[in-house]
Design a protein around this motif. Sequence first.
Motif, PDB file in Angstrom:
ATOM      1  N   ILE A  48       0.844  -1.192   0.000  1.00 41.89           N
ATOM      2  CA  ILE A  48       0.000   0.000   0.000  1.00 41.89           C
ATOM      3  C   ILE A  48       0.884   1.249   0.000  1.00 41.89           C
ATOM      4  O   ILE A  48       1.875   1.322   0.721  1.00 41.89           O
ATOM      5  CB  ILE A  48      -0.924   0.010   1.235  1.00 41.89           C
ATOM      6  N   GLY A  49       0.532   2.220  -0.824  1.00 42.69           N
ATOM      7  CA  GLY A  49       1.238   3.489  -0.861  1.00 42.69           C
ATOM      8  C   GLY A  49       2.468   3.516  -1.731  1.00 42.69           C
ATOM      9  O   GLY A  49       3.131   4.559  -1.831  1.00 42.69           O
ATOM     10  N   GLU A  50       2.800   2.419  -2.402  1.00 46.20           N
ATOM     11  CA  GLU A  50       4.026   2.399  -3.211  1.00 46.20           C
ATOM     12  C   GLU A  50       3.906   3.242  -4.473  1.00 46.20           C
ATOM     13  O   GLU A  50       4.919   3.568  -5.090  1.00 46.20           O
ATOM     14  CB  GLU A  50       4.384   0.956  -3.575  1.00 46.20           C
ATOM     15  N   ASN A  51       2.683   3.622  -4.833  1.00 43.80           N
ATOM     16  CA  ASN A  51       2.487   4.453  -6.024  1.00 43.80           C
ATOM     17  C   ASN A  51       1.976   5.846  -5.675  1.00 43.80           C
ATOM     18  O   ASN A  51       1.399   6.540  -6.513  1.00 43.80           O
ATOM     19  CB  ASN A  51       1.500   3.775  -6.990  1.00 43.80           C
ATOM     20  N   GLY A  52       2.200   6.256  -4.443  1.00 43.75           N
ATOM     21  CA  GLY A  52       1.774   7.589  -4.026  1.00 43.75           C
ATOM     22  C   GLY A  52       0.373   7.587  -3.446  1.00 43.75           C
ATOM     23  O   GLY A  52      -0.387   6.628  -3.566  1.00 43.75           O
ATOM     24  N   ASP A  53       0.032   8.685  -2.796  1.00 45.20           N
ATOM     25  CA  ASP A  53      -1.252   8.808  -2.130  1.00 45.20           C
ATOM     26  C   ASP A  53      -2.248   9.454  -3.078  1.00 45.20           C
ATOM     27  O   ASP A  53      -2.133  10.631  -3.427  1.00 45.20           O
ATOM     28  CB  ASP A  53      -1.112   9.636  -0.847  1.00 45.20           C
TER      29      ASP A  53
END
Length: 334
Positions: free
Chosen positions: A160-165
């Motif tokens: 989760i969150g590896e591609n930005g928020d």
Amino acid sequence: MIALGSPIWLLLLALVALRLWIVAIDRNHAFAAFQISSLSLAGRRVGLRSLLAWIPLTLTVLGLSALILAMARPERVRSYSDERRGIDIVIALDASGSMAAEDFRPRNRFIVARDLIAKFIKGRENDRIGIVTFGARAVTRVPITFDRDVAQQVLEKAQIGENGDGTAIGHAIATSVNRLRGSKAHTRVIILLTDGVNNAGSIEPLTAADVAARFGMKIYTIGVGSKGEVPVPVKMQNRLTGEIETVYQTIRADLDEEMLSEVARRTNGSYFRATDADTLQSVFARIDLLEKTNLAAPKSRRIEDLYPRPLATGLALLFTAVLLGETIWFRLPA
């Protein structure tokens, strides 16, 4: 198909044939002399051992022939094309922060979705699978491939969150379309899993859906998560101890079901609300009913060496010939 790796060694069979011819001539001369000399018949009976005197020579010839065959390296060659019937599928998984919501306790939305996708991949032996994860941006994790093991390994490492928020649904669809655009499969499918609304990226979801429709791709959209308020774990620093602690905040589910339904409709796909694993299973059942298409994997060539058998046979025959020549027929006159 049976073939020879080094057929040049078969020329040695000519030497074996020459040896047989020489022995045959010698035997004929010996037999003629035997007939002329009547004295040689006096007091002598032809026994079984004499009648079977050809056995050692025969075994020797067969043994040498088998060894020569082994040197020629016989092999079984199988050429085949691993032709598989299946479809090309790209799975776009939402990895935004809201996917950490734990309304699927004891696991969160992301882990549940990831596990269901892994189960799906495991059962799709004849399909090519690709994986895209997205948050504020979309990233291709696995191009479409037959290698399910690689796809599952990459999926297990997704976080989760590896591609930005954020939630760039339009960008996720566009990236998936780009992955499938070069596919020659007649049936191409995108499965999009998300729990939010499109709030990032420069591409509108419906615009990306229209592009997918022009390429003849179907999109199955799945809204992940239950309705109403859901708990989301948040890591915060304790002001008194300075330690990082996990606290839960309640957020309200914000899912644009109308948009997801329209994306599916424009591409002749379907929209599902996934509040449990059974909903995603219904998507899999729908995909199973899709038209199949031939996807040819690279042609392969398998070679199996067959020389051990003639090698062992030749050595055994020669050993037997020598043994008999040194025992039973050792004192037999030429």
